[in-house]
Design a protein around this motif. Sequence first.
Motif, short mmCIF file in Angstrom:
data_model
loop_
_atom_site.label_atom_id
_atom_site.label_comp_id
_atom_site.label_asym_id
_atom_site.label_seq_id
_atom_site.Cartn_x
_atom_site.Cartn_y
_atom_site.Cartn_z
N LEU A 108 -2.13 -21.96 -4.07
CA LEU A 108 -1.59 -20.75 -3.46
C LEU A 108 -0.06 -20.74 -3.44
CD1 LEU A 108 -2.06 -18.09 -1.97
CD2 LEU A 108 -2.08 -19.38 0.17
N ALA A 109 0.56 -21.87 -3.15
CA ALA A 109 2.03 -21.90 -3.09
C ALA A 109 2.64 -21.47 -4.43
CB ALA A 109 2.52 -23.30 -2.71
N THR A 110 2.11 -22.00 -5.51
CA THR A 110 2.61 -21.63 -6.83
C THR A 110 2.26 -20.19 -7.18
OG1 THR A 110 2.22 -23.92 -7.48
CG2 THR A 110 2.70 -22.37 -9.24
N VAL A 111 1.07 -19.76 -6.80
CA VAL A 111 0.66 -18.37 -7.05
C VAL A 111 1.61 -17.39 -6.35
CG1 VAL A 111 -1.13 -16.67 -6.48
CG2 VAL A 111 -1.77 -18.85 -7.52
N LEU A 112 2.01 -17.71 -5.12
CA LEU A 112 2.91 -16.83 -4.38
C LEU A 112 4.30 -16.81 -5.01
CD1 LEU A 112 1.84 -17.58 -0.71
CD2 LEU A 112 1.37 -15.54 -2.06
N ILE A 113 4.75 -17.94 -5.52
CA ILE A 113 6.02 -17.96 -6.24
C ILE A 113 5.93 -17.05 -7.46
CG2 ILE A 113 7.60 -19.38 -7.60
CD1 ILE A 113 6.90 -21.72 -5.82
N LEU A 114 4.82 -17.14 -8.18
CA LEU A 114 4.62 -16.29 -9.36
C LEU A 114 4.63 -14.82 -8.97
CD1 LEU A 114 3.95 -15.86 -12.33
CD2 LEU A 114 1.55 -16.36 -11.80
N VAL A 115 3.95 -14.48 -7.88
CA VAL A 115 3.92 -13.10 -7.42
C VAL A 115 5.32 -12.60 -7.10
CG1 VAL A 115 3.19 -11.62 -5.50
CG2 VAL A 115 1.54 -13.16 -6.58
N GLU A 116 6.10 -13.42 -6.43
CA GLU A 116 7.46 -13.01 -6.07
C GLU A 116 8.32 -12.81 -7.31
OE1 GLU A 116 11.32 -14.58 -3.50
OE2 GLU A 116 9.43 -15.69 -3.46
N LYS A 117 8.16 -13.68 -8.30
CA LYS A 117 8.94 -13.53 -9.54
C LYS A 117 8.57 -12.24 -10.26
CE LYS A 117 11.10 -17.62 -9.80
NZ LYS A 117 12.55 -17.78 -9.97
N ILE A 118 7.29 -11.91 -10.29
CA ILE A 118 6.85 -10.67 -10.94
C ILE A 118 7.41 -9.47 -10.18
CG2 ILE A 118 4.86 -9.25 -11.54
CD1 ILE A 118 5.22 -11.67 -13.32
N ALA A 119 7.40 -9.54 -8.85
CA ALA A 119 7.92 -8.44 -8.05
C ALA A 119 9.39 -8.19 -8.34
CB ALA A 119 7.72 -8.73 -6.56
N ALA A 120 10.15 -9.26 -8.57
CA ALA A 120 11.57 -9.11 -8.86
C ALA A 120 11.82 -8.69 -10.30
CB ALA A 120 12.30 -10.43 -8.57
N GLY A 121 11.00 -9.17 -11.22
CA GLY A 121 11.26 -8.90 -12.63
C GLY A 121 10.67 -7.60 -13.14
N VAL A 122 9.49 -7.24 -12.62
CA VAL A 122 8.81 -6.02 -13.10
C VAL A 122 8.37 -5.20 -11.89
CG1 VAL A 122 7.14 -5.18 -14.80
CG2 VAL A 122 7.88 -7.56 -14.89
N PRO A 123 9.32 -4.68 -11.12
CA PRO A 123 8.97 -4.02 -9.84
C PRO A 123 8.08 -2.81 -10.01
CG PRO A 123 11.28 -3.63 -10.42
CD PRO A 123 10.78 -4.67 -11.36
N ALA A 124 8.28 -2.01 -11.04
CA ALA A 124 7.47 -0.80 -11.21
C ALA A 124 6.00 -1.14 -11.44
CB ALA A 124 8.01 0.05 -12.36
N ASP A 125 5.73 -2.09 -12.31
CA ASP A 125 4.35 -2.51 -12.58
C ASP A 125 3.76 -3.27 -11.41
OD1 ASP A 125 3.82 -2.34 -15.91
OD2 ASP A 125 5.88 -2.27 -15.23
N PHE A 126 4.60 -3.97 -10.67
CA PHE A 126 4.11 -4.77 -9.54
C PHE A 126 3.50 -3.88 -8.45
CE2 PHE A 126 4.98 -6.65 -5.35
CZ PHE A 126 4.21 -7.80 -5.45
N ARG A 127 4.05 -2.67 -8.27
CA ARG A 127 3.56 -1.81 -7.19
C ARG A 127 2.08 -1.48 -7.32
NH1 ARG A 127 8.67 0.99 -8.03
NH2 ARG A 127 10.12 0.41 -6.38
N GLU A 128 1.58 -1.49 -8.54
CA GLU A 128 0.17 -1.21 -8.74
C GLU A 128 -0.72 -2.24 -8.06
OE1 GLU A 128 -2.99 -0.94 -12.50
OE2 GLU A 128 -0.83 -0.81 -12.84
N TYR A 129 -0.21 -3.44 -7.88
CA TYR A 129 -1.01 -4.53 -7.34
C TYR A 129 -0.70 -4.82 -5.88
CZ TYR A 129 -1.77 -5.14 -12.32
OH TYR A 129 -2.09 -4.91 -13.64
N VAL A 130 0.24 -4.08 -5.31
CA VAL A 130 0.60 -4.32 -3.90
C VAL A 130 -0.57 -4.05 -2.96
CG1 VAL A 130 2.11 -3.58 -2.02
CG2 VAL A 130 3.06 -3.96 -4.29
N PRO A 131 -1.37 -2.98 -3.13
CA PRO A 131 -2.50 -2.78 -2.21
C PRO A 131 -3.45 -3.98 -2.15
CG PRO A 131 -2.13 -0.79 -3.49
CD PRO A 131 -1.24 -1.85 -4.08
N ASP A 132 -3.80 -4.51 -3.30
CA ASP A 132 -4.68 -5.68 -3.32
C ASP A 132 -4.01 -6.87 -2.65
OD1 ASP A 132 -7.10 -7.20 -4.48
OD2 ASP A 132 -5.40 -8.34 -5.25
#
Length: 562
Positions: A104-128
Motif C-alpha cells: 500500500l505504501a508504494t501504491v499510494l506513492i504511485l497514486v500521488e505521482k500520477i495525480a501530479a503528472g496527469v491530473p486531468a486523467d487522474f480525476r476519473e479515478y478519484v471517486p474510486d
Amino acid sequence: NFYPTVALQALTTILKDLSLAVHHGMVMQAVMYIFNSLGLRCVPFLKGIVPHILYTARTCGQATLREALLQQVANLSGIVRENLRPYVPEIFEVVQEFWNSKHLATVLILVEKIAAGVPADFREYVPDLVSRFLSSIEDFSSGSWMRNGLTSHDAYFERLELILRSIRALRDTLGDYMHVLLPALLKLADSRINPTLDYGSSRSAFSKLETDSIQTIAVLLEASNSDGLMGSGSHKLTGIGTSTQSRKISQPARAAQPLIRILAKTPGTRKETGFALIQTLCVCAEQLGKERWVSVYHSAVRSTIESWHQRSQYSFNGIQSGNEASQAEQGGASLSGIQFYDEFMSQLVAHNSSNGCIYSSRKDGILMGIGQTDNFDQNGGTGLNASSHLLDKEMSPSIQPIANQANKHKVNQVNLNRSWDVSQRATREEWDEWMRRFGVQLLREAPAPALRACAELAYAYQPLARELFSAAFASCWAELSDQYRTSLINAMKTAYFADASPEILQTLLNLAEYAERDGIQGGLPIEIDVLAELALKCRSYAKALHYKEREHSISGGSSCIE
C-alpha cells in the motif's frame, strides 16, 4: 538514440521472459538509469517497457520484485509526467489489485505521482480512490477490522496512517469530496479520543492517529479555502451540486461544532491532540470570517479551550518537542493554548478581510504540528504550503536522477587493456573466462550511459553481455588511442586461431560484420584473409565467400582466390 535502443531492446527481452524473473529487479534498475539519463527523450521507448513492467508486477510471485517494480513505475511517472497518460488505466488496475496488500505504501506513492503528472486523467479515478479511503476509515472507526481478526493492530494502524498522509498529499484534487471526507475524519477523530473499544497493548500505537486525523481535517479545510485547489472533475459522487463559494463556507461551519465537542471531551493528558484541535478551530475561524465566528462560535470555543487548558496546563513549546524547527517563540515567552487562540482572534478581528491567511507568513503559523507528519517548508512556510509531500520521501527511488548522465563517460583504457590480455589463455575454459570478462568490462567502460547501465546485469546474466558485445565494442573503440587499438586487434587475432569455443568465435565474427556495416567507419583494421579464415572456421560460408570476394577485388583480380 542508437545505444539506448539496443540496450532497452535487450532488457525488454529479459523482462518478457518469466523464467528470468530473478533478474527482473536488476533489469528495472538498468531501465530506470537509462530513462533518467535520457530525460524526456525516453518517451518513445515507453510503449516497449511500461506494459511489460505492469504485466510483470501483476503476475510475478515475488513480493520484493513486485515492490521494486511498483517503485520504478512511480519513479518513471515523475520523469515523463503527462507522457504516461496512455498507461493510466492499466496503472490503476494495478493500484486496485494491490490496494489491500502490503504494497500500500508504494501504491499510494504511485497514486500521488500520477495525480501530479496527469491530473486531468487522474480525476476519473478519484471517486474510486475516495471510496477506498472512506472504507478504510470506516472499518477502523467501527472496529470491524478487530472483530474480523484478519489484520494485526499495528499493521492496521500503519495502514490508516498511510491513508491519512495520502489524503493530505492529494488534498488539491479532493475538493469535490469534502462533504464525505470531513464527516468520516471527524468520526475517526472522535472515536480515537473517546474510544469505545479496548485496544489493549496497542494504545501507544494508535495514539498518534488522534493528531493525524485532526491535522488531516485542517489540511482539507485549508485547501478548500484556496482558489484553484478545488476539484473540477466531471466525475463526482452523488449529491454534489453546491457552488464552490458555498462549499468554502459550509465545510468549516459543519466541522466547527464537532471539533468543539471533541475538544471538550479531550483528556488533559492528550496535549498534542488538544492543541491540534485548537489550531484546526483557528482554520475554521479564518475561513468563516470574523463576524460569523465571533457572533456564533467564539464564546463557546474560548470557554472550551480554557477548560481544556486548565486540565492540561500545557504550553505551546511543549507540543513542539522533537521538532525544533517548528518551535514558536514570542519574545522568549511560550504560548499556552488559550493564549494562542486569543492572539489569533486579535489578529482576525483586526484583519480587514476574512479571505486572507493571517498566519501564512509566520514561522509559528496554524498547523505547525503538521510539520511532524508532512513536509515542512524550509523557507518558513507551513506544511500546507510545502511543494512536496512526505510520501515522496518515505520511499526514495532506488535509482536517483544523475546530473549530466547524457554526457559520455571517460573510458579507462588501462582497465580495458587488462581485460583483453590473452597472454595466459590456452584452454577453452580460459578463453570462455576471457570472453566473459572482456564483454562485461566493455559495458563497464562504455562511454554510452545506456550500455554502462547494463554492466552489472551482464555480469550476473552472461547472455546479455554477448548480445551487447558489438555495440559496447564500437562505443569503446571510438575512445581508444592508436596504441590500445593495435593491442586490441592483436589480442583478437590471437583469439581467432586459439582453441576457443564456437560461440566465442562466432561472436567475434559477428563483431567484424557489425563493424563493417554499422559500428566502425572502415571496419576493423584486420586483414581480409584473416576474417575469411575465421568465417570458414565458424562454418559461416556466406560470410567466408563475401570476404574471399573482397580479397579478390582488393588484389585487382590478378590472382586466383581459393
